[in-house]
Scaffold this active site. Structure first.
Site, PDB file in Angstrom:
ATOM      1  N   ALA A   1      18.775 -38.693  -4.087  1.00  0.00           N
ATOM      2  CA  ALA A   1      19.926 -38.650  -5.015  1.00  0.00           C
ATOM      3  C   ALA A   1      20.602 -37.283  -5.042  1.00  0.00           C
ATOM      4  O   ALA A   1      21.600 -37.110  -5.728  1.00  0.00           O
ATOM      5  CB  ALA A   1      19.463 -39.034  -6.418  1.00  0.00           C
TER       6      ALA A   1
ATOM      7  N   ARG B   1      13.923 -33.956  -3.242  1.00  0.00           N
ATOM      8  CA  ARG B   1      13.047 -32.768  -3.214  1.00  0.00           C
ATOM      9  C   ARG B   1      13.700 -31.570  -3.880  1.00  0.00           C
ATOM     10  O   ARG B   1      13.017 -30.699  -4.383  1.00  0.00           O
ATOM     11  CB  ARG B   1      12.713 -32.418  -1.749  1.00  0.00           C
ATOM     12  CG  ARG B   1      11.813 -33.417  -1.064  1.00  0.00           C
ATOM     13  CD  ARG B   1      11.777 -33.189   0.423  1.00  0.00           C
ATOM     14  NE  ARG B   1      13.131 -33.281   0.995  1.00  0.00           N
ATOM     15  CZ  ARG B   1      13.428 -33.059   2.267  1.00  0.00           C
ATOM     16  NH1 ARG B   1      12.486 -32.714   3.108  1.00  0.00           N
ATOM     17  NH2 ARG B   1      14.678 -33.172   2.694  1.00  0.00           N
TER      18      ARG B   1
ATOM     19  N   ASP C   1       8.757 -35.753  -2.701  1.00  0.00           N
ATOM     20  CA  ASP C   1       8.955 -35.943  -1.262  1.00  0.00           C
ATOM     21  C   ASP C   1       8.449 -37.348  -0.939  1.00  0.00           C
ATOM     22  O   ASP C   1       7.254 -37.635  -1.116  1.00  0.00           O
ATOM     23  CB  ASP C   1       8.142 -34.868  -0.510  1.00  0.00           C
ATOM     24  CG  ASP C   1       8.392 -34.894   0.986  1.00  0.00           C
ATOM     25  OD1 ASP C   1       8.674 -35.979   1.541  1.00  0.00           O
ATOM     26  OD2 ASP C   1       8.298 -33.816   1.601  1.00  0.00           O
TER      27      ASP C   1
ATOM     28  N   TYR D   1      15.676 -41.770  15.709  1.00  0.00           N
ATOM     29  CA  TYR D   1      16.459 -42.054  14.490  1.00  0.00           C
ATOM     30  C   TYR D   1      16.898 -43.524  14.483  1.00  0.00           C
ATOM     31  O   TYR D   1      16.685 -44.243  13.503  1.00  0.00           O
ATOM     32  CB  TYR D   1      17.679 -41.134  14.401  1.00  0.00           C
ATOM     33  CG  TYR D   1      18.543 -41.484  13.198  1.00  0.00           C
ATOM     34  CD1 TYR D   1      18.061 -41.292  11.907  1.00  0.00           C
ATOM     35  CD2 TYR D   1      19.816 -42.053  13.366  1.00  0.00           C
ATOM     36  CE1 TYR D   1      18.835 -41.651  10.803  1.00  0.00           C
ATOM     37  CE2 TYR D   1      20.589 -42.406  12.258  1.00  0.00           C
ATOM     38  CZ  TYR D   1      20.086 -42.202  10.990  1.00  0.00           C
ATOM     39  OH  TYR D   1      20.843 -42.573   9.896  1.00  0.00           O
TER      40      TYR D   1
ATOM     41  N   GLY E   1      28.405 -46.686   9.541  1.00  0.00           N
ATOM     42  CA  GLY E   1      28.693 -45.847  10.703  1.00  0.00           C
ATOM     43  C   GLY E   1      29.017 -44.439  10.232  1.00  0.00           C
ATOM     44  O   GLY E   1      28.484 -43.973   9.213  1.00  0.00           O
TER      45      GLY E   1
ATOM     46  N   THR F   1      28.817 -36.683   5.032  1.00  0.00           N
ATOM     47  CA  THR F   1      27.929 -36.220   3.950  1.00  0.00           C
ATOM     48  C   THR F   1      27.237 -34.966   4.499  1.00  0.00           C
ATOM     49  O   THR F   1      27.746 -34.352   5.437  1.00  0.00           O
ATOM     50  CB  THR F   1      26.866 -37.300   3.646  1.00  0.00           C
ATOM     51  OG1 THR F   1      26.104 -37.509   4.847  1.00  0.00           O
ATOM     52  CG2 THR F   1      27.492 -38.621   3.215  1.00  0.00           C
TER      53      THR F   1
HETATM   54  P1  NDP Z   1      22.498 -36.545   3.051  1.00  0.00           P
HETATM   55  O1  NDP Z   1      21.822 -35.585   3.958  1.00  0.00           O
HETATM   56  O2  NDP Z   1      23.734 -36.131   2.350  1.00  0.00           O
HETATM   57  O3  NDP Z   1      21.459 -37.092   1.965  1.00  0.00           O
HETATM   58  C1  NDP Z   1      20.125 -37.396   2.304  1.00  0.00           C
HETATM   59  C2  NDP Z   1      19.293 -37.472   1.048  1.00  0.00           C
HETATM   60  O4  NDP Z   1      17.946 -37.811   1.425  1.00  0.00           O
HETATM   61  C3  NDP Z   1      19.239 -36.163   0.286  1.00  0.00           C
HETATM   62  O5  NDP Z   1      19.398 -36.418  -1.075  1.00  0.00           O
HETATM   63  C4  NDP Z   1      17.824 -35.658   0.562  1.00  0.00           C
HETATM   64  O6  NDP Z   1      17.368 -34.979  -0.605  1.00  0.00           O
HETATM   65  C5  NDP Z   1      17.063 -36.975   0.724  1.00  0.00           C
HETATM   66  N1  NDP Z   1      15.801 -36.799   1.442  1.00  0.00           N
HETATM   67  C6  NDP Z   1      15.643 -36.458   2.740  1.00  0.00           C
HETATM   68  N2  NDP Z   1      14.329 -36.347   3.015  1.00  0.00           N
HETATM   69  C7  NDP Z   1      13.658 -36.626   1.864  1.00  0.00           C
HETATM   70  C8  NDP Z   1      12.300 -36.672   1.509  1.00  0.00           C
HETATM   71  N3  NDP Z   1      11.325 -36.411   2.391  1.00  0.00           N
HETATM   72  N4  NDP Z   1      11.948 -37.003   0.243  1.00  0.00           N
HETATM   73  C9  NDP Z   1      12.934 -37.270  -0.679  1.00  0.00           C
HETATM   74  N5  NDP Z   1      14.236 -37.242  -0.399  1.00  0.00           N
HETATM   75  C10 NDP Z   1      14.605 -36.916   0.860  1.00  0.00           C
HETATM   76  O7  NDP Z   1      22.788 -37.828   3.962  1.00  0.00           O
HETATM   77  P2  NDP Z   1      23.436 -39.269   3.641  1.00  0.00           P
HETATM   78  O8  NDP Z   1      23.796 -39.418   2.215  1.00  0.00           O
HETATM   79  O9  NDP Z   1      24.476 -39.494   4.659  1.00  0.00           O
HETATM   80  O10 NDP Z   1      22.208 -40.195   4.021  1.00  0.00           O
HETATM   81  C11 NDP Z   1      21.616 -41.135   3.136  1.00  0.00           C
HETATM   82  C12 NDP Z   1      21.010 -42.234   3.976  1.00  0.00           C
HETATM   83  O11 NDP Z   1      22.042 -42.915   4.676  1.00  0.00           O
HETATM   84  C13 NDP Z   1      20.017 -41.779   5.017  1.00  0.00           C
HETATM   85  O12 NDP Z   1      18.953 -42.704   5.056  1.00  0.00           O
HETATM   86  C14 NDP Z   1      20.807 -41.814   6.306  1.00  0.00           C
HETATM   87  O13 NDP Z   1      19.984 -42.016   7.434  1.00  0.00           O
HETATM   88  C15 NDP Z   1      21.706 -42.996   6.047  1.00  0.00           C
HETATM   89  N6  NDP Z   1      22.941 -43.050   6.817  1.00  0.00           N
HETATM   90  C16 NDP Z   1      23.829 -42.001   6.867  1.00  0.00           C
HETATM   91  C17 NDP Z   1      24.997 -42.115   7.612  1.00  0.00           C
HETATM   92  C18 NDP Z   1      25.965 -41.000   7.758  1.00  0.00           C
HETATM   93  O14 NDP Z   1      26.730 -40.986   8.763  1.00  0.00           O
HETATM   94  N7  NDP Z   1      26.058 -40.078   6.820  1.00  0.00           N
HETATM   95  C19 NDP Z   1      25.348 -43.369   8.296  1.00  0.00           C
HETATM   96  C20 NDP Z   1      24.339 -44.396   8.203  1.00  0.00           C
HETATM   97  C21 NDP Z   1      23.213 -44.229   7.466  1.00  0.00           C
HETATM   98  P3  NDP Z   1      16.440 -33.653  -0.606  1.00  0.00           P
HETATM   99  O15 NDP Z   1      16.770 -32.870   0.607  1.00  0.00           O
HETATM  100  O16 NDP Z   1      16.806 -32.977  -1.885  1.00  0.00           O
HETATM  101  O17 NDP Z   1      15.042 -34.179  -0.637  1.00  0.00           O
HETATM  102  C1  8X3 Z   2      24.250 -42.367  10.850  1.00  0.00           C
HETATM  103  C2  8X3 Z   2      25.298 -42.877  11.786  1.00  0.00           C
HETATM  104  O1  8X3 Z   2      26.021 -42.944  14.209  1.00  0.00           O
HETATM  105  O2  8X3 Z   2      25.297 -40.793  13.329  1.00  0.00           O
HETATM  106  O3  8X3 Z   2      23.210 -43.251  10.733  1.00  0.00           O
HETATM  107  O4  8X3 Z   2      23.690 -42.508  13.783  1.00  0.00           O
HETATM  108  S1  8X3 Z   2      25.038 -42.248  13.341  1.00  0.00           S
END
Ligand code: NDP
Ligand code: 8X3
Length: 264
Positions: free
Chosen positions: A10, A34, A58, A151, A182, A186
C-alpha cells in the site's frame, strides 16, 4: 455494511491508489508494506475518511504474515477484500546473465508472499461465506518478452493460482479476480532498475501509460459488481501499447544468401 479491505504493497503505486479509493468509500482499511514512514503518512492522510490500521510487514516473512493476519484487531478482523498487490520485478537481463538472488526475491515476494497472505485470510472468508481476493497479475504472465524470465513466470503463477482458487471455492460466495495490467507508471521501473530513475523514466518516454488511479478504478469496479458476477481475469493495457510480431532470428546473409528475406 462497512467493507474491510486489506491491501498489500500500500506504500506506493496501485496499492496506495486503492487505499485512497477505498478510503473514499469509507472502508475499514488494513494497509501493509515495509516502509513504515509511508504507511504512517497514509494513515494520517486517510483516517479522516476511514478507519485505518497499518502493518509494517514483509510479505516474504511467512511467520510474520501468519501472526499479523491471525491477530487483526476489531474492527479489522473480518477481511472482506484482500488485494494481493505487493510485488516487484528486478532486472531485465537474459536468463543466463540474470541474478539468482533477484530471481529468488521475485519468487519469494510475488509467489510465496501472495500465497501466505491468501492462505492466512481464506479460512475466515470461507467460514463467513463472504469475500473477494483480487490478485495483481500482469500481461507479463500472459506473454513472454526478453528479460521477463522469472518475473513473467511469477505472474503466470498468480494467474493460474487465481483460477485454481476459483475451482476450490466453487459453492462459496467468495470471488477471485486476477488483474493483468500492461505498461503502468508507478515506482515499478525504478524498483526494477534498482533506483536508476533515468532508465525508469525512459520506459515511459513518449507514451501515455496506465496510471495507478486507472488500476484502482478498475479494481473498485470489479469489486462493486453484484455478488453473482465474478471477473476471472481482466487484462488491461494503455491504448499506446499493443503486441509485436513473433521475433525470428535469421542467420547472417553470408551463411544463407538466397533465403534471407531481411536482406532483400
Ligand atoms: P510499486 O513499486 O509502485 O509498488 C509496489 C508495492 O509493493 C510497494 O508498496 C512495496 O512496498 C510493495 N512490496 C514490494 N515488496 C514487498 C514485500 N516484500 N513486502 C511487502 N510489500 C512489498 O509498483 P506497482 O504499484 O506498479 O506494482 C504493484 C503490483 O502490480 C506488483 O505486483 C506488480 O508486479 C504489478 N504490476 C505492475 C505493473 C506496472 O507496469 N507498474 C503492470 C502489471 C502488474 P514497500 O517497498 O514499502 O514494502
Ligand atoms: C508489469 C508490466 O510489461 O513491465 O508487470 O512486465 S511489464
Amino acid at each position: 455494511m462497512t467493507q474491510t479491505v486489506l491491501i498489500t504493497g500500500a506504500t506506493s503505486g496501485f496499492g496506495a491508489a486503492c487505499a485512497r479509493s477505498f478510503a473514499e468509500q469509507g472502508a475499514n482499511l488494513i494497509l501493509v508494506g515495509r516502509r513504515a514512514d509511508r504507511l504512517h503518512a497514509l494513515h494520517k492522510q486517510l483516517s479522516g475518511q476511514a478507519a485505518v490500521h497499518v502493518i509494517v510487514l514483509d510479505v516474504r516473512d511467512r511467520r510474520a504474515v501468519t501472526e499479523a493476519l491471525a491477530s487483526l484487531p476489531a474492527p479489522f478482523s473480518s477481511v472482506d477484500l484482500l488485494i494481493n498487490n505487493a510485488g516487484l520485478a528486478l532486472g531485465l537481463e537474459p536468463a543466463h546473465r540474470a541474478s539468482l538472488d533477484e530471481w529468488e526475491t521475485m519468487i519469494d515476494t510475488n509467489v510465496k508472499g501472495l500465497t501466505y497472505c491468501t492462505r492466512a485470510l481464506l479460512p475466515g472468508m470461507v467460514a463467513r461465506n463472504r469475500g473477494h481476493i483480487v490478485n495483481l497479475g500482469s500481461v507479463a504472465g500472459n506473454y513472454p518478452y526478453p528479460g521477463g524470465n522469472v518475473y513473467g513466470a511469477t505472474k503466470a503463477f498468480v494467474r493460474q493460482f487465481s483460477h485454481n482458487l476459483r475451482a476450490d471455492l466453487l459453492g462459496t460466495r467468495i470471488r477471485v479476480t486476477n488483474i493483468e495490467p500492461g505498461l503502468a507508471d508507478t515506482e515499478f521501473s525504478v524498483v526494477r532498475f534498482k533506483g536508476d530513475a533515468e532508465r525508469a523514466t525512459e520506459v515511459y518516454r513518449g507514451t501515455e501509460p496506465l496510471t495507478a488511479d486507472d488500476i484502482a478504478e478498475i479494481i473498485c469496479w470489479v469489486v462493486a459488481l453484484p455478488p453473482h458476477v465474478n471477473v476471472n481475469s481482466l487484462e488491461v493495457m494503455p491504448t499506446c501499447q499493443s503486441w509485436a510480431p513473433f521475433a525470428i532470428h535469421r542467420e547472417e546473409e553470408a551463411a544463407h544468401p538466397s533465403t534471407n528475406p531481411v536482406t532483400e
